[in-house]
Design a protein around this motif. Structure first.
Motif, PDB file in Angstrom:
ATOM      1  N   GLY A  85     -16.671  65.899 -41.779  1.00 44.07           N
ATOM      2  CA  GLY A  85     -15.690  66.313 -40.779  1.00 44.07           C
ATOM      3  C   GLY A  85     -15.745  65.556 -39.479  1.00 44.07           C
ATOM      4  O   GLY A  85     -14.929  65.808 -38.584  1.00 44.07           O
ATOM      5  N   LYS A  86     -16.679  64.613 -39.335  1.00 44.65           N
ATOM      6  CA  LYS A  86     -16.801  63.864 -38.086  1.00 44.65           C
ATOM      7  C   LYS A  86     -16.343  62.424 -38.296  1.00 44.65           C
ATOM      8  O   LYS A  86     -16.681  61.793 -39.289  1.00 44.65           O
ATOM      9  CB  LYS A  86     -18.236  63.903 -37.565  1.00 44.65           C
ATOM     10  CG  LYS A  86     -18.647  65.303 -37.120  1.00 44.65           C
ATOM     11  CD  LYS A  86     -20.039  65.330 -36.532  1.00 44.65           C
ATOM     12  CE  LYS A  86     -20.391  66.753 -36.069  1.00 44.65           C
ATOM     13  NZ  LYS A  86     -21.773  66.823 -35.529  1.00 44.65           N
ATOM     14  N   ASP A 146     -24.667  67.536 -47.439  1.00 38.53           N
ATOM     15  CA  ASP A 146     -24.252  66.410 -48.275  1.00 38.53           C
ATOM     16  C   ASP A 146     -25.407  65.464 -48.619  1.00 38.53           C
ATOM     17  O   ASP A 146     -25.174  64.375 -49.144  1.00 38.53           O
ATOM     18  CB  ASP A 146     -23.128  65.629 -47.583  1.00 38.53           C
ATOM     19  CG  ASP A 146     -23.556  65.051 -46.231  1.00 38.53           C
ATOM     20  OD1 ASP A 146     -24.523  65.579 -45.641  1.00 38.53           O
ATOM     21  OD2 ASP A 146     -22.916  64.091 -45.767  1.00 38.53           O
ATOM     22  N   LEU A 147     -26.629  65.858 -48.334  1.00 42.22           N
ATOM     23  CA  LEU A 147     -27.781  65.037 -48.685  1.00 42.22           C
ATOM     24  C   LEU A 147     -27.989  65.089 -50.198  1.00 42.22           C
ATOM     25  O   LEU A 147     -28.154  66.168 -50.765  1.00 42.22           O
ATOM     26  CB  LEU A 147     -29.043  65.532 -47.968  1.00 42.22           C
ATOM     27  CG  LEU A 147     -30.331  64.757 -48.235  1.00 42.22           C
ATOM     28  CD1 LEU A 147     -30.253  63.355 -47.653  1.00 42.22           C
ATOM     29  CD2 LEU A 147     -31.542  65.498 -47.656  1.00 42.22           C
ATOM     30  N   PRO A 148     -27.992  63.948 -50.865  1.00 45.71           N
ATOM     31  CA  PRO A 148     -28.184  63.954 -52.322  1.00 45.71           C
ATOM     32  C   PRO A 148     -29.530  64.548 -52.719  1.00 45.71           C
ATOM     33  O   PRO A 148     -30.511  64.491 -51.967  1.00 45.71           O
ATOM     34  CB  PRO A 148     -28.110  62.464 -52.694  1.00 45.71           C
ATOM     35  CG  PRO A 148     -27.351  61.826 -51.575  1.00 45.71           C
ATOM     36  CD  PRO A 148     -27.734  62.593 -50.341  1.00 45.71           C
ATOM     37  N   ALA A 149     -29.585  65.088 -53.928  1.00 45.73           N
ATOM     38  CA  ALA A 149     -30.828  65.672 -54.427  1.00 45.73           C
ATOM     39  C   ALA A 149     -31.898  64.608 -54.625  1.00 45.73           C
ATOM     40  O   ALA A 149     -33.099  64.883 -54.515  1.00 45.73           O
ATOM     41  CB  ALA A 149     -30.559  66.415 -55.733  1.00 45.73           C
ATOM     42  N   VAL A 163     -15.527  58.272 -37.050  1.00 49.15           N
ATOM     43  CA  VAL A 163     -16.258  57.152 -36.472  1.00 49.15           C
ATOM     44  C   VAL A 163     -16.298  57.265 -34.950  1.00 49.15           C
ATOM     45  O   VAL A 163     -17.328  57.008 -34.315  1.00 49.15           O
ATOM     46  CB  VAL A 163     -15.614  55.813 -36.886  1.00 49.15           C
ATOM     47  CG1 VAL A 163     -16.246  54.648 -36.124  1.00 49.15           C
ATOM     48  CG2 VAL A 163     -15.742  55.597 -38.388  1.00 49.15           C
ATOM     49  N   SER A 164     -15.189  57.677 -34.343  1.00 48.18           N
ATOM     50  CA  SER A 164     -15.112  57.762 -32.881  1.00 48.18           C
ATOM     51  C   SER A 164     -16.062  58.806 -32.307  1.00 48.18           C
ATOM     52  O   SER A 164     -16.412  58.750 -31.124  1.00 48.18           O
ATOM     53  CB  SER A 164     -13.675  58.062 -32.441  1.00 48.18           C
ATOM     54  OG  SER A 164     -13.237  59.302 -32.955  1.00 48.18           O
ATOM     55  N   TYR A 165     -16.477  59.757 -33.125  1.00 48.25           N
ATOM     56  CA  TYR A 165     -17.448  60.749 -32.656  1.00 48.25           C
ATOM     57  C   TYR A 165     -18.799  60.073 -32.380  1.00 48.25           C
ATOM     58  O   TYR A 165     -19.512  60.450 -31.454  1.00 48.25           O
ATOM     59  CB  TYR A 165     -17.625  61.852 -33.695  1.00 48.25           C
ATOM     60  CG  TYR A 165     -18.662  62.893 -33.327  1.00 48.25           C
ATOM     61  CD1 TYR A 165     -18.326  63.972 -32.516  1.00 48.25           C
ATOM     62  CD2 TYR A 165     -19.982  62.788 -33.778  1.00 48.25           C
ATOM     63  CE1 TYR A 165     -19.282  64.921 -32.167  1.00 48.25           C
ATOM     64  CE2 TYR A 165     -20.939  63.730 -33.430  1.00 48.25           C
ATOM     65  CZ  TYR A 165     -20.571  64.791 -32.627  1.00 48.25           C
ATOM     66  OH  TYR A 165     -21.522  65.728 -32.279  1.00 48.25           O
ATOM     67  N   TYR A 166     -19.128  59.091 -33.186  1.00 40.03           N
ATOM     68  CA  TYR A 166     -20.430  58.432 -33.078  1.00 40.03           C
ATOM     69  C   TYR A 166     -20.386  57.165 -32.224  1.00 40.03           C
ATOM     70  O   TYR A 166     -21.379  56.805 -31.592  1.00 40.03           O
ATOM     71  CB  TYR A 166     -20.939  58.063 -34.473  1.00 40.03           C
ATOM     72  CG  TYR A 166     -21.157  59.268 -35.360  1.00 40.03           C
ATOM     73  CD1 TYR A 166     -22.264  60.083 -35.201  1.00 40.03           C
ATOM     74  CD2 TYR A 166     -20.235  59.597 -36.351  1.00 40.03           C
ATOM     75  CE1 TYR A 166     -22.464  61.193 -36.003  1.00 40.03           C
ATOM     76  CE2 TYR A 166     -20.421  60.707 -37.167  1.00 40.03           C
ATOM     77  CZ  TYR A 166     -21.538  61.499 -36.987  1.00 40.03           C
ATOM     78  OH  TYR A 166     -21.730  62.606 -37.777  1.00 40.03           O
ATOM     79  N   ARG A 167     -19.264  56.471 -32.227  1.00 40.29           N
ATOM     80  CA  ARG A 167     -19.160  55.237 -31.456  1.00 40.29           C
ATOM     81  C   ARG A 167     -18.161  55.464 -30.328  1.00 40.29           C
ATOM     82  O   ARG A 167     -16.969  55.678 -30.573  1.00 40.29           O
ATOM     83  CB  ARG A 167     -18.729  54.062 -32.329  1.00 40.29           C
ATOM     84  CG  ARG A 167     -18.706  52.749 -31.552  1.00 40.29           C
ATOM     85  CD  ARG A 167     -18.324  51.559 -32.424  1.00 40.29           C
ATOM     86  NE  ARG A 167     -19.311  51.328 -33.476  1.00 40.29           N
ATOM     87  CZ  ARG A 167     -19.063  51.435 -34.761  1.00 40.29           C
ATOM     88  NH1 ARG A 167     -17.855  51.769 -35.190  1.00 40.29           N
ATOM     89  NH2 ARG A 167     -20.020  51.204 -35.642  1.00 40.29           N
TER      90      ARG A 167
END
Length: 324
Positions: A256-257, A201-204, A259-263
């Motif tokens: 697919g991830k 999903d990284l923009p060009a 907020v709770s995955y990171y915090r």
């Protein structure tokens, strides 16, 4: 031999790439604090980290060392004219550490390899593998019976390799550098890509400065000009630094991830928004004070973590030093 005798004989060699990325910085921090605790510890720079044959290793090591020594000698004269070529020689967060030049160690030395280093090219009898990121070890690239594994953070741990979740976390933040100096209007956006460079999903293209390859002082200057800092690297410490410098710091979650995955309980992500919702932006703004307090305590916590690490090494390698 008593445990105290073994403790006094312990030496460390920390294998590191020659760069100023987050992983290299904490490897240098480890050396800094080991020396401060009275241990003999040296840095060993390598230009090659996969598992080569013996001939290929020596060839790569010799070529890297020649180039490295040339850059060290010529940097005082040429660095200003060829800044990018000398990038990792003029932008060094932690200086003055002892260096090991020759690629072998004695029987009383503990070799610390980051997870990007495969095999045991220094032929150390006592090996620590530090999981600074998600590892990609394959069979034969480490010793299942002898190597001691520790992780930098819970999220990088592999419980098969480090079932006790032994942690060595020693971040280092120069709070005299990483601070807000612009309290006026801001409008621009900057970006962090780093380990997010392979994301689908990284923009060009991005409509702002990418700070990845800037010198440390330059990064701070950009952070102090911009209103937003958007990171596609979900684990970089530069998201924290951007927040300390006054940016609204936003991590773009991986597809697919949540907020709770990171915090979570291990990492509150103070001062940082996970995504672009109003709730997350408000969280980033309202917790910036907690982030500042967290960093003020962090350097002292780092020292304690290194001390705990030495205690564990002394216990783990007790009665093995100096023996086949």
């Amino acid at each position: 031999m008593s445990k105290d005798d073994n403790r006094n004989k312990l030496k460390y060699v920390i294998v590191s790439p020659r760069n100023n990325g987050g992983g290299a910085i904490v490897l240098h921090v480890l050396c800094k604090y080991l020396n401060a605790l009275g241990y003999e510890a040296e840095m060993f720079y390598s230009g090659y980290f996969s598992k080569p044959g013996i001939f290929f290793f020596w060839y790569k090591w010799i070529m890297f060392t020649i180039k490295d020594l040339w850059k060290l000698a010529s940097a005082p004269l040429l660095a200003k004219m060829f800044k990018r070529y000398y990038f990792n020689y003029i932008d060094v967060p932690i200086r003055g550490l002892p260096r090991k030049y020759l690629p072998w160690v004695d029987d009383n030395t503990i070799v610390v390899y980051p997870e990007i280093a495969k095999g045991n090219f220094l032929k150390g009898k006592h090996v620590v593998r530090w999981l600074l990121y998600h590892h990609t070890y394959k069979d034969g690239e480490y010793d299942k019976e002898k190597d001691l594994f520790v992780c930098y953070r819970h999220v990088f741990n592999d419980h098969k390799l480090n079932p006790k979740e032994i942690t060595l976390c020693c971040p280092y933040f120069n709070l005299d550098l990483y601070k807000r100096t612009n309290f006026g209007e801001r409008s621009a956006t900057c970006y962090i890509v780093r380990k997010g460079r392979n994301r689908s999903d990284l923009p060009a293209s991005l409509d702002g400065i990418i700070i990845d390859d800037l010198l440390e002082q330059e990064k701070v200057e950009v952070f102090n000009k911009c209103k937003y800092c958007i990171s596609f690297d979900t684990e970089t410490a530069y998201s924290r630094i951007a927040a300390l410098c006054g940016c609204i710091s936003i991590i773009v979650p991986e597809p697919g991830k949540s907020v709770s995955y990171y915090r979570n309980e291990y990492n509150k992500r103070y001062g940082i928004a996970i995504g672009f919702t109003d709730t997350e932006i408000d969280y980033a703004k309202s917790t910036i004070g907690l982030l500042q307090k967290e960093h003020e305590k962090m350097n002292e916590t780092s020292k304690n973590s290194v001390k705990d690490f030495t205690e564990y090494c002394c216990k783990h390698f007790d009665n093995k030093l100096g023996k086949d």
